[in-house]
Design a protein around this motif. Structure first.
Motif, PDB file in Angstrom:
ATOM      1  N   GLU A 195      33.120  -7.349  17.899  1.00 48.27           N
ATOM      2  CA  GLU A 195      32.324  -6.135  17.669  1.00 48.27           C
ATOM      3  C   GLU A 195      32.682  -5.483  16.329  1.00 48.27           C
ATOM      4  OE1 GLU A 195      29.812  -5.366  19.320  1.00 48.27           O
ATOM      5  OE2 GLU A 195      30.035  -6.294  21.282  1.00 48.27           O
ATOM      6  N   GLU A 205      30.799  -7.580  13.891  1.00 49.39           N
ATOM      7  CA  GLU A 205      29.366  -7.257  13.970  1.00 49.39           C
ATOM      8  C   GLU A 205      29.090  -5.909  13.302  1.00 49.39           C
ATOM      9  OE1 GLU A 205      28.339  -7.607  18.291  1.00 49.39           O
ATOM     10  OE2 GLU A 205      26.594  -8.620  17.479  1.00 49.39           O
ATOM     11  N   GLU A 234      26.596  -1.400  17.759  1.00 50.82           N
ATOM     12  CA  GLU A 234      27.816  -2.186  17.498  1.00 50.82           C
ATOM     13  C   GLU A 234      29.009  -1.269  17.277  1.00 50.82           C
ATOM     14  OE1 GLU A 234      27.262  -4.862  18.461  1.00 50.82           O
ATOM     15  OE2 GLU A 234      25.319  -5.586  17.804  1.00 50.82           O
ATOM     16  N   HIS A 258      30.099  -0.225  20.698  1.00 58.53           N
ATOM     17  CA  HIS A 258      30.794  -1.293  21.430  1.00 58.53           C
ATOM     18  C   HIS A 258      32.242  -1.406  20.958  1.00 58.53           C
ATOM     19  CE1 HIS A 258      26.691  -3.517  22.188  1.00 58.53           C
ATOM     20  NE2 HIS A 258      26.844  -2.459  22.948  1.00 58.53           N
ATOM     21  N   GLU A 313      23.226  -6.821  23.855  1.00 60.13           N
ATOM     22  CA  GLU A 313      23.128  -7.829  22.784  1.00 60.13           C
ATOM     23  C   GLU A 313      21.822  -8.618  22.963  1.00 60.13           C
ATOM     24  OE1 GLU A 313      25.458  -8.049  20.427  1.00 60.13           O
ATOM     25  OE2 GLU A 313      27.038  -6.836  21.297  1.00 60.13           O
TER      26      GLU A 313
HETATM   27 FE   LIG Z   1      27.855  -5.592  20.121  1.00 61.23          FE
END
Ligand SMILES: [Fe+2]
Length: 371
Positions: free
Chosen positions: A67, A70, A119, A122, A262
């Protein structure tokens, strides 16, 4: 209650105790507070939320790293192609890039913003949860060494990921259309955009020289469009794959609650990538073919939902599923890092960076339910 990370030995002995209770119950020695099968509800509830195994921590730590990566790449997309605001600060946008992205969908900037914010959330949540359980959160700040885009609109800060030399695997496009193949059963899949998987291409403008001519910046936006789908289909597979190794029910709930977001992203990007116009980049020759030209379902652009395919065994009827979901071949944490590396995301990173990611990935893949 103070929650602590329990060693796998402790968690195992606790389960042994519960199994012993089951055996005793089966023998008829049920006591007060026990169900007829010999398992007390409170004991199960505690098992679900009280102790993490080493495997649970390893899975969460790898997902935290994923994460963070990302977030780093989405942030770069948002600075140049998204909406910069208090929810997702940083950068000031590139008008020519945003215009090219808008050919895929008029709301691309909003979607990029929202994917980026997700993201961030997360990453922050998983690290906060790890800390709450007495486990070490993941911090990759020392590896923020890669250069930013020099295009107007980008921040000039160190990055973890490189979006300027990508080799995008677009086989996810045909993998989700195949009715006869599954990567978990050894299936292989053709590239939707063969040129993108055979060379290095920017998915963001590297500098203001990349903003023209029109078909060059459009090719960069098209590359981003297919890269968005590539990244988010990866997350869509990673969460259900690793969930199968989770022991603690609360950790399972986290994976089952984040993973489908996701997939929500993937579904959106799958739809938008199909709107990338056919063209040839006049600067580097990259070709985006007309995906509907063949007339076949394997590349048809409005087939954006997963086609039913084989799952578990060919003896069963085909079923619409996420694919892969097995630690082997293309699935799992090690495969994800291998794929991200082949994608070019880490070009310029140090050996230490790869060593840290590899260790986190191997530990996550080694997690087994109950241990
Ligand atoms: Fe994610």
């Amino acid at each position: 209650m103070i929650r602590k990370v329990q060693s796998s030995k402790h968690a195992t002995s606790r389960r042994s105790f519960l199994r012993k209770g089951l055996a005793v119950g089966a023998a008829g020695a049920t006591g007060a507070g026990l169900l007829t099968n010999g398992l007390s509800l409170p004991a199960f509830a505690e098992e679900g939320s009280d102790s993490l195994t080493k495997g649970d921590v390893a899975i969460l730590r790898f997902l935290s790293a994923a994460e963070i990566l990302e977030t780093d790449l989405w942030r770069q997309y948002n600075e140049l192609g998204g909406i910069q605001d208090s929810e997702v600060p940083g950068g000031s946008g590139s008008a020519a890039y945003i215009k090219a992205l808008s050919v895929l969908d008029g709301d691309m900037d909003q979607y990029i913003h929202d994917n980026t914010e997700d993201e961030f959330s997360h990453m922050a949540f998983i690290n906060a949860y790890l800390a709450s359980q007495g486990a070490d959160p993941v911090n990759l700040d020392k590896f923020r060494t890669l250069p930013s885009s020099k295009a107007t609109g980008a921040q000039h800060i160190g990055r973890l990921t490189n979006l300027m030399q990508l080799t995008v695997d677009t086989s996810w496009w045909t993998r989700y259309r195949s009715r006869t193949q599954n990567p978990d059963l050894g299936g292989t899949f053709a590239q939707a955009i063969p040129g993108l998987s055979a060379g290095q291409f920017p998915a963001i403008p590297r500098n203001d020289g990349d903003l023209a001519p029109a078909n060059h910046i459009q090719a960069i936006a098209n590359t981003a469009g297919f890269h968005f789908g590539y990244i988010e289909q990866g997350g869509s597979s990673l969460y259900p794959t690793l969930a199968q190794g989770v022991t603690n029910l609360e950790v399972l709930r986290i994976l089952l609650s984040i993973g489908p977001t996701e997939t929500s992203h993937f579904q959106t990007w799958h739809d938008k990538a199909g709107n990338a116009p056919a063209l040839t980049d006049p600067k580097n020759g990259l070709v985006f073919p007309d995906l509907n030209a063949s007339g076949g379902e394997d590349t048809q652009t409005n087939l954006i939902m997963p086609e039913p395919t084989v799952f578990l065994s060919r003896k069963f009827p085909v079923v619409s599923i996420i694919r892969p979901t097995q630690i082997a071949g293309s699935g799992g944490a090690v495969a994800t890092i291998k794929s991200f590396t082949a994608d070019g995301l880490f070009i310029g990173q140090s050996q230490e960076f790869f060593a840290v990611l590899s260790e986190l990935a191997q530990q996550a893949d080694a997690a087994r339910r109950g241990f």
